[in-house]
Design an enzyme around this catalytic site. Structure first.
Site, mmCIF file in Angstrom:
data_model
loop_
_atom_site.group_PDB
_atom_site.id
_atom_site.type_symbol
_atom_site.label_atom_id
_atom_site.label_comp_id
_atom_site.label_asym_id
_atom_site.label_seq_id
_atom_site.Cartn_x
_atom_site.Cartn_y
_atom_site.Cartn_z
ATOM 1 N N ARG I 91 0.827 -1.201 0.000
ATOM 2 C CA ARG I 91 0.000 0.000 0.000
ATOM 3 C C ARG I 91 0.868 1.260 0.000
ATOM 4 N NH1 ARG I 91 -2.396 -3.882 -0.935
ATOM 5 N NH2 ARG I 91 -4.588 -4.365 -0.539
ATOM 6 N N GLU I 94 2.059 1.590 -3.529
ATOM 7 C CA GLU I 94 0.967 2.094 -4.370
ATOM 8 C C GLU I 94 0.754 3.593 -4.167
ATOM 9 O OE1 GLU I 94 -2.656 -0.402 -4.961
ATOM 10 O OE2 GLU I 94 -3.706 1.358 -4.189
ATOM 11 N N SER I 117 15.367 14.860 1.354
ATOM 12 C CA SER I 117 16.421 13.897 1.667
ATOM 13 C C SER I 117 15.828 12.644 2.303
ATOM 14 C CB SER I 117 17.430 14.505 2.645
ATOM 15 O OG SER I 117 18.433 13.547 2.964
#
Lengths: 149, 149, 149, 149, 149, 149, 149, 149, 149, 149
Positions: I91, I94, I117
């Site tokens: 997830r 995604e 960073s």
């Protein structure tokens, strides 16, 4: 000056003309007096046609000269990997995956260390009637080549 | 408690015993009264053997019970991709790459929209003598299945 | 019952014994009276040795019977892809990438539609002295095979 | 303002003009007084041509200035991976896969730790008549470079 | 008979002994009187050590003979791709991805058609003090090689 | 309404104009009073130009406004993977593959746990004359960043 | 101190004990009073079992405590990609490939912009008798989740 | 002569016309008196339409003949891999990854060695009201095929 | 002489001891007086522990010295790609796939050309109660770094 | 009849118009009275806009109706993998790679077996002033979903 029409594009034009005229691949093979699988593969771009063959196809299908020129071209053989997962093609891939190592063992057992040529090679497809459902019978027929130094 | 011997390991033990006894795959197939390619593929781990078959193989080859148990196991079918680039196996891959789209066209032309089953399917390999060099003849024979809702 | 030693493991044992005895691949090739590249490739697992050859190697290098048995085994040919990016190997890959399409054009121009066999094939390597730095000369020599149905 | 014609497109135009005029790659190489494989590779986009060479090719083939400009361009070398599986090219890939590790061993044995250069390098292709079928002989010839700090 | 310890395993043993003794790579390089990056790369398995160097390292770190034998072995160079995504290594990959095409243009502009050798090549790393934060300065230094037939 | 010209297309137009006018990248860098590698990378699409810089380039090369607009655009950085196997670029990839783990060890030894920044970073390329052949010297210079929570 | 047995290894031991005792997955599901697919997936390592469930399985199958401990472990879900090409699993992959975009269209049409949850989700498998051959009926049942900010 | 419109392009035109007319996929399925998922998949290019169906769709949506011709074309089935990671489609991929091996075990347990056909197969999608949130219920229904020689 | 225990193996031992003692990651973080995500990641092998921290963990969990030595080792950071498809991890993948380009636009809009960073960086996870279901709140907090020459 | 403009093309036109008018993403979000990351992602093609929103954007930016139609279209979500290696995006990928397994452990520890939803989910980005350099703070906020049968 224009580049030669790609064999993929030429094959798409042959196929479009073939479908629009209601012609089968078998009819084209007969027209060329050439094997069925060879003819289909060649028109889809996997084999070069002779000048005579290319002319015969293009006259029959009323295709322009650019197609004829392309059909005679030496191909880069192979298939877009995306097409290899089409279910009808994939079943052949699966069969090779499941039975490939067994075929290798049996070629070595029967012939010795070597391969079935895929160049000195032909392939045929037949329908075999069967009461439980007709069968697709595809024969790979290649010369044995032994590892030889 | 130990896990079941993997079918890959069982196949390696069958093959080692077969070679050390100087037995061919054909002899094993005859011993099992089963088709040649099926027998080879099954012993290499691509098909489960029946209890009777597994016992017959292990008695013939004097293999331990763990092999027999493994041979009866339901397999996960397929081949290590690394083995697919062995030249003897690769020629089949190449033939499918070159002729796959043509076979698809011809299956659709002859049978309609569908596939050659790779499950209701058998495969055979023969040597065909030829004055220009003997030939490897491999026949894929699968039931046609049409797309059906 | 034990499986047959893998050809990779056998090759590693051959190589260890070769290095520890201070023997060159050329010496092993001479011992077998076989071509240099063939011998090296075979001992690394790419070709089966005959019983006589396997015995000769193992006696010379005082290797156990399991190595001899493995050397005679039919190989699955090919190389771990990780090794293909070793710089010494990669330069051959790069040369094929840069010149492959040109070689294809020239094979078709000189011989027609077909391939250089990689089976009926041998390969040789030589040092050619050159005042600007000696050169590695590798010759690929394979039978032309034309596409033939 | 237009971008420079890509070397792939320029190569396709050169090849189309070459085929339509019935010229061989050998004839183009002779016209340029340059090595055969170099010429073919360069015209397919793997090497830059000098201004004189580019002009000579385009005059012979009656190609427009945009092609000439492109042929002189510095290339990004390499081949579409899809073309590497064409059977005629793939046999070279396969040979490198099967014999690469052996060649590496032998380069190290003969020359020490280093590589065959693929830059200070040339490649040649010849037909060698053979009663069992003529042979394709391809020679890779590169300067040895040792790892040097 | 045992195979030679892999260079990966030998490198892990060298590194373990180095850490346990509280020695820096710089100390090892000084001990060998060899360049810093070369020494580190060589001990990690990317270059062969001479017999004298391998002995010196193993005596200092009290490592067994098997390590010494392995350190002298000719390596297969390269890195497990999984390690290339470690952030400290990846920044070099990213820099090559972002600036590679520019470096190519500038090599061609300054030197002509060719490459920076990665074989006749050395690499150095320095700390450069900077009030805004010290800097890592890595210098790639390779002989220019021009495409030459 | 039209989309902004892609930075790849803008770079191709800049390069075409640069070549046709016989200008070097060094001349463009001087014209912009900017570092050489930065200028080349930026014009190839890896860095945005300021409005003043974009205008200066397009006036010098007589390029249309659409190029100017594109050059100022924020880029998506990176290189088509196909270009990474061009031999001139690939040697940098190879060097990172061979020496990456050693550089990582030495950065940690000298600076502690962290990385060389590829953002607060510059890169330079020089020719160093050498009687054995001039050398390409490329310097990566990045701020050390330590892992800090 | 030993690490916890991996869930893959635990699953292999469960399966071995299940087969040796002649127990079906359905029997194990009944023993746990849990859904059939859930039970099978969980024992193969895709779901954690409660302490009570793990104990019940290991007592029934007479498995050691290490298996019980492993079965309770939180899994990393997923399947070795090699197993996804097993024909029995692959048909599900193929169905998702062929019908995935249509399912997406219809979920959006019926429910709006969102997904079928694969977490608040269950799956069932049934045999449906059919005179033309019994059918495998697999039901995916997941809560609709809409994109919501 | 023009090639036949690709099924992807035809599907995009059907979808555009469908959306502009405010028609649902369900309305198109009803218009064709065909199953909902079949209709959607077919119009997106995964199944050929009969001449009657193609005509009915194109008349309803006022699409030109080229679309009708394309819809009747035999497809190459499959989905652009890029679309498989769309979250709505990916949840099906994830479910197959998590539950695929369990489904395989249960098919073998219930039916024996074989597969659920993806050809003699249909698929349905329903909304099931649920107080905790409505559910997407997708049913895969395929004939069992046993491995049969 | 033995190599240092890999950080993966050390992490597995830490986790086994943690679970067997019924300790949470939060308890370990508190014991080390270190941030929660940092502690968990470090013990799983993504950060080196100081000597004091490693000792504290191993005393608490009664782990042997080899674990302590390994925990202090500099890691090669990253995750086995197989674990990235576990649904709980995926997830995040995604979300980065769906929102990554938007985050890039907004970083450039707010800060200029540069990056967040991932080194001068920390990450935190919280539970936020919500009547519609509690929420996982993960905060990425990294220093902005601008492209600077 | 024309297909609907792709969301990628529509996004490129929105972005071009936005830049040419000197508008920020924040201004567009304010214009739509919608969250900042949502607005940016949606206009780049990751979420459908309502009819009202699409109209409001296109009127503000004076974009043609085809853009408005496209913005309302249901997207296929995801990002061209080539863009994931842009350094600004890649740092998020790297953070997930380094911290993903730790986040998974902590979600399970705090919430039990389940996931952070990426659907019932929002994401925010803020600048946090810091004397050592301002920071990018990105918050992922998703509903916890537990595995539930």
């Amino acid at each position: 000056m224009t580049p030669i029409l790609s064999k993929t594009d030429a094959g798409a034009l042959v196929n479009a003309a073939r479908i629009r005229r209601g012609l089968t691949w078998a009819a084209l093979a007969e027209h060329l007096d050439a094997p069925l699988v060879w003819t289909t593969a060649a028109l889809l771009g996997q084999h070069p046609l002779t000048a005579v063959q290319a002319k015969a196809v293009c006259e029959l299908l009323e295709l322009e000269d650019a197609v004829e020129e392309s059909l005679r071209l030496q191909p880069s053989r192979g298939t877009d990997p995306a097409l290899m997962s089409d279910p009808t093609v994939y079943r052949f891939v699966e069969a090779v995956t499941v039975y490939g190592p067994a075929l290798k063992e049996l070629i070595h057992e029967e012939f010795g260390d070597g391969i079935m040529s895929a160049i000195n090679f032909n392939i045929d497809i037949k329908r075999r009637p069967d009461p439980d459902g007709d069968r697709v019978v595809v024969t790979f027929d290649g010369k044995f080549l032994d590892y030889k130094w």
